[in-house]
Scaffold this motif. Structure first.
Motif, mmCIF file in Angstrom:
data_model
loop_
_atom_site.group_PDB
_atom_site.id
_atom_site.type_symbol
_atom_site.label_atom_id
_atom_site.label_comp_id
_atom_site.label_asym_id
_atom_site.label_seq_id
_atom_site.Cartn_x
_atom_site.Cartn_y
_atom_site.Cartn_z
ATOM 1 N N ASN A 39 -2.045 8.852 8.238
ATOM 2 C CA ASN A 39 -0.871 9.952 7.722
ATOM 3 C C ASN A 39 0.259 9.176 6.882
ATOM 4 O OD1 ASN A 39 -1.856 12.111 9.199
ATOM 5 N ND2 ASN A 39 -0.559 11.576 11.056
ATOM 6 N N ARG A 40 -0.210 8.081 6.334
ATOM 7 C CA ARG A 40 0.595 7.572 5.108
ATOM 8 C C ARG A 40 0.015 7.279 3.682
ATOM 9 N NH1 ARG A 40 2.506 5.733 10.066
ATOM 10 N NH2 ARG A 40 5.037 5.384 10.234
ATOM 11 N N PRO A 41 -0.023 8.349 3.167
ATOM 12 C CA PRO A 41 -0.677 8.423 1.855
ATOM 13 C C PRO A 41 -0.221 7.427 0.628
ATOM 14 C CG PRO A 41 0.290 10.400 2.142
ATOM 15 C CD PRO A 41 0.366 9.742 3.406
ATOM 16 N N GLU A 42 1.338 7.303 0.728
ATOM 17 C CA GLU A 42 1.956 6.479 -0.150
ATOM 18 C C GLU A 42 1.606 4.967 -0.045
ATOM 19 O OE1 GLU A 42 6.086 7.441 -0.717
ATOM 20 O OE2 GLU A 42 5.704 9.773 -1.195
ATOM 21 N N GLU A 43 1.695 4.709 1.279
ATOM 22 C CA GLU A 43 1.456 3.278 1.646
ATOM 23 C C GLU A 43 -0.031 2.943 1.316
ATOM 24 O OE1 GLU A 43 3.242 1.236 4.925
ATOM 25 O OE2 GLU A 43 4.555 3.109 5.288
ATOM 26 N N THR A 44 -1.050 4.085 1.564
ATOM 27 C CA THR A 44 -2.292 3.653 1.502
ATOM 28 C C THR A 44 -2.537 3.284 -0.128
ATOM 29 O OG1 THR A 44 -3.055 4.957 3.340
ATOM 30 C CG2 THR A 44 -4.519 4.518 1.565
ATOM 31 N N ALA A 45 -2.083 4.409 -0.918
ATOM 32 C CA ALA A 45 -2.226 4.039 -2.315
ATOM 33 C C ALA A 45 -1.659 2.971 -3.003
ATOM 34 C CB ALA A 45 -1.505 5.296 -3.189
ATOM 35 N N ALA A 46 -0.425 2.314 -2.170
ATOM 36 C CA ALA A 46 -0.046 0.895 -2.545
ATOM 37 C C ALA A 46 -0.943 -0.304 -2.297
ATOM 38 C CB ALA A 46 1.452 0.865 -2.119
ATOM 39 N N THR A 47 -1.557 -0.147 -1.052
ATOM 40 C CA THR A 47 -2.246 -1.052 -0.660
ATOM 41 C C THR A 47 -3.826 -1.131 -0.996
ATOM 42 O OG1 THR A 47 -0.830 -1.133 1.455
ATOM 43 C CG2 THR A 47 -2.906 -2.635 1.346
ATOM 44 N N LEU A 48 -4.300 -0.104 -1.224
ATOM 45 C CA LEU A 48 -5.867 0.329 -1.674
ATOM 46 C C LEU A 48 -5.614 0.816 -3.148
ATOM 47 C CD1 LEU A 48 -7.656 1.900 1.354
ATOM 48 C CD2 LEU A 48 -7.692 -0.372 0.589
ATOM 49 N N GLN A 49 -5.918 -0.101 -4.034
ATOM 50 C CA GLN A 49 -6.002 0.169 -5.597
ATOM 51 C C GLN A 49 -7.387 0.021 -6.020
ATOM 52 O OE1 GLN A 49 -2.929 -1.492 -7.660
ATOM 53 N NE2 GLN A 49 -1.528 -1.597 -5.554
ATOM 54 N N ASN A 50 -8.107 0.943 -6.419
ATOM 55 C CA ASN A 50 -9.237 1.135 -7.163
ATOM 56 C C ASN A 50 -10.423 0.424 -6.441
ATOM 57 O OD1 ASN A 50 -8.521 2.283 -9.639
ATOM 58 N ND2 ASN A 50 -7.515 0.194 -10.192
ATOM 59 N N GLY A 51 -10.325 0.438 -5.035
ATOM 60 C CA GLY A 51 -11.334 0.040 -4.236
ATOM 61 C C GLY A 51 -10.845 -1.374 -3.478
ATOM 62 N N TRP A 52 -9.701 -1.939 -3.963
ATOM 63 C CA TRP A 52 -9.095 -3.326 -3.691
ATOM 64 C C TRP A 52 -8.068 -3.179 -2.647
ATOM 65 C CZ3 TRP A 52 -11.634 -7.798 -5.139
ATOM 66 C CH2 TRP A 52 -12.732 -7.731 -6.132
ATOM 67 N N LEU A 53 -8.325 -4.006 -1.680
ATOM 68 C CA LEU A 53 -7.292 -4.027 -0.644
ATOM 69 C C LEU A 53 -6.148 -5.081 -1.100
ATOM 70 C CD1 LEU A 53 -5.982 -3.647 2.286
ATOM 71 C CD2 LEU A 53 -7.505 -5.405 2.962
ATOM 72 N N TYR A 54 -5.227 -5.045 -1.357
ATOM 73 C CA TYR A 54 -4.215 -6.007 -1.611
ATOM 74 C C TYR A 54 -3.437 -6.495 -0.590
ATOM 75 C CZ TYR A 54 -4.558 -5.043 -6.735
ATOM 76 O OH TYR A 54 -4.937 -4.814 -8.033
ATOM 77 N N THR A 55 -3.759 -7.729 -0.326
ATOM 78 C CA THR A 55 -3.227 -8.261 1.162
ATOM 79 C C THR A 55 -1.883 -8.582 1.249
ATOM 80 O OG1 THR A 55 -3.767 -10.594 0.546
ATOM 81 C CG2 THR A 55 -5.790 -9.103 1.361
ATOM 82 N N GLY A 56 -1.217 -9.052 0.180
ATOM 83 C CA GLY A 56 0.056 -9.688 0.205
ATOM 84 C C GLY A 56 0.002 -11.098 0.516
ATOM 85 N N ASP A 57 -0.926 -11.703 0.764
ATOM 86 C CA ASP A 57 -1.074 -13.046 0.792
ATOM 87 C C ASP A 57 -1.481 -13.862 -0.561
ATOM 88 O OD1 ASP A 57 -1.003 -13.548 3.967
ATOM 89 O OD2 ASP A 57 -2.781 -11.956 3.807
ATOM 90 N N MET A 58 -0.619 -14.938 -0.532
ATOM 91 C CA MET A 58 -0.556 -15.669 -1.948
ATOM 92 C C MET A 58 -1.774 -16.894 -1.551
ATOM 93 S SD MET A 58 1.160 -13.781 -3.586
ATOM 94 C CE MET A 58 1.565 -14.745 -4.983
#
Length: 563
Positions: free
Chosen positions: A423-442
């Motif tokens: 139930n969080r489409p905006e956060e999903t869209a920010a974290t999953l982009q073009n099939g990639w999971l953006y982890t926030g880890d450097m």
């Protein structure tokens, strides 16, 4: 980030026994329990403090549980919460919920009422399975949630005689609690619930790739607890990857230590699901205690020990460790926090087995990387990506793929990656982009394809393997009437990896002590989230726009600890 631009140098590092790609079964998670119960029914699946249960016994109990859930009105897609320590009941509930078509909501028994209330409201769970010790907390939030039924069990319910008789007295002595439950149409006794239902086969159609098996709550990148949506296929794929990575194991004959909590996705995948899929034996510990763990390893001849660095440190520092034979251990799978080199070396010397470190996150079911068990293990590396797992380092500024050795954000794509946040489409869209999971880890990748984490884009604290989100602690502190400003950070800790420290600015004229704030936090936060120390200040370092410079406080602490 396009697929054709991804280099995969890590494939060249794979031993011959580890495939570059795997053909994954499109089965449900509970399919593997049914198949094992059919083909090796008398084989031992669970060992719990002296009691053993075969694959057939666990499957039969899970079927009865599933039938009972359907009688309560549970339908495909309904959320059912589990708030249990590691016990046979947690395994039976897990697979029973899946058989009934439900979606599991794993809940930490250490949660306080405010944490539990948020999770139940957000998930919309209608049924809860819990221990008697946490039943009062469940009751206190029940009217604010959609919970209609609570199924209560006790540790003693699956203990052998005479432990089942003695344990309640020990529990009361240790906790001071003797919980009484009024069983009725909405409160159910776990044992009677199973006994009163038949083991009829379920006919719920489930599409493993589309239908959810689990909502696993995590703070993700913001600190607001949200449900990670994992399908049957996500979890089957990750468990399969794990089994194939451990390419020299004796399939079907391993003895796996279930000391990691099953309510954590790491313990769930590399402990419980691994055991069932591989048809191995799972030795369950309701909590991690060094003495009990050493005894279990020696008596049950444990061969695979998934754990966190704090567990290995604890065992090595147990005053009686030399009295125990740990030579049965062949593999130790370390995760949840960085593994110190000296711990790895000492534990391997003590057991004769291999202790290797991996990396993952809840959004990836959870494992994405692992060092080789029998091969090169560069110091400080989280290892190589697993089969079918694409990983890239991208520039935080441009989004372009970084060169080997260049630091950027770690992004991941693979069959184990979540469907999104509940139930969080905006956060999903920010974290999953073009099939990639953006982890926030450097981190960065070296020339050979080994990966290294250097920092966290997010402010998460990892203490003893638990994820702790500063924002949640700060929100609790802000509720204290004497506090004007508060910020929580993670500081290095030789045992837990990190521990929580809070910086406090009091309101003019207000007073508060460390002891008072500690007691205040303990009423609202799980014990592992409570700050271990507090520092009172006149002001906090901030940016021009008033944002607290958390990094500046962390640097101060590092300098203080090294000076």
């Amino acid at each position: 980030m396009q697929q054709e631009t991804i280099a995969r140098p890590w494939i060249d590092q794979y031993p011959a026994d580890i495939p570059e790609t795997i053909e994954y079964d499109e089965h449900t998670l509970h399919h593997y329990l049914k198949k094992a119960a059919t083909e090796v029914p008398k084989k031992s699946l669970l060992e719990f403090m002296g009691k053993e249960m075969s694959y057939q016994e666990v499957y039969d109990a899970a079927l009865r549980f599933a039938n009972g859930l359907q009688k309560l009105g549970v339908k495909k897609g309904d959320r059912v919460a589990i708030m249990l320590a590691n016990t046979p009941q947690s395994v039976i509930s897990y697979y029973g919920i899946l058989m009934a078509g439900g979606i599991i909501v794993q809940t930490n028994p250490l949660y306080m009422e405010r944490e539990l209330e948020h999770q139940m409201i957000d998930s919309g769970a209608t049924v809860m399975i819990c221990l008697d010790l946490v039943y009062p907390k469940v009751q206190n939030v029940r009217d604010k949630t959609a919970l209609e039924h609570v199924i209560v069990t006790r540790i003693k319910d699956y203990l052998p005689f005479p432990k089942n008789v003695i344990y309640p007295f020990i529990q009361k002595k240790n906790t001071g609690m003797d919980v009484k439950v009024d069983f009725d149409a909405h409160n159910h006794d776990f044992v009677r619930f199973i006994q009163s239902n038949r083991s009829l086969e379920m006919n719920v159609y489930i599409d493993p790739k589309e239908d959810l098996a689990l909502l696993q709550y995590t703070g993700g990148t913001t600190g607001v607890a949200k449900g990670v949506m994992l399908t049957h296929y996500n979890l089957v794929a990750n468990t399969t990857q794990c089994i194939r990575w451990m390419h020299k194991i004796d399939h079907g004959n391993e003895v796996i230590l279930g000391a990691l909590p099953f309510f954590h996705v790491y313990g769930m995948t590399v402990g419980m699901n691994f055991s069932v899929m591989d048809r191995s034996k799972l030795v369950i510990l309701p909590k991690f205690d060094t003495t009990q763990t050493l005894k279990a390893i020696q008596k049950q001849k444990v061969t695979i020990f998934p754990g966190a660095p704090t567990m290995y440190i604890g065992l090595l520092n147990d005053k009686n460790v030399e009295k125990f034979d740990l030579s049965s251990i062949n593999i130790c799978i370390s995760g949840s926090a960085p593994l110190p080199l000296e711990v790895q070396q000492q534990f391997e010397s003590k057991t004769g087995g291999k202790l290797s470190e991996g990396f993952g996150l809840t959004e990836a079911s959870p494992v994405t990387h692992f060092n080789l068990m029998w091969g090169k293990r560069p110091q400080g590396s989280i290892g190589l990506p697993w089969p079918d797992t694409d990983v890239s380092i991208v520039s935080a500024e441009t989004g372009e793929q970084a060169k080997p050795g260049e630091v950027g954000e770690l992004i991941i794509r693979g069959p184990q990656i979540m469907r999104g946040y509940w139930n969080r489409p905006e956060e999903t869209a920010a974290t999953l982009q073009n099939g990639w999971l953006y982890t926030g880890d450097m981190g960065y990748m070296d020339e050979e394809g080994y990966f290294y984490i250097v920092d966290r884009k997010k402010d998460m604290i990892i203490a003893g393997g638990f994820n702790i989100y500063p924002r949640e602690i700060e929100e609790v502190l802000f509720e204290h009437p004497a506090i004007m400003e508060a910020v929580a950070i993670g500081i290095p800790d030789p045992y837990r990896g990190e521990t929580v420290k809070a910086f406090i600015v009091l309101k003019d004229g207000a007073k508060a002590t460390e002891e008072e704030l500690n007691a205040f936090c303990r009423k609202q936060l799980a014990a592992y989230k409570v700050p271990r120390s507090y520092e009172f200040r006149q002001e906090l370092p901030k940016t021009m726009v008033g944002k607290v410079l958390r990094r500046a406080l962390q640097e101060e602490e590092k300098e203080r600890m090294t000076s």
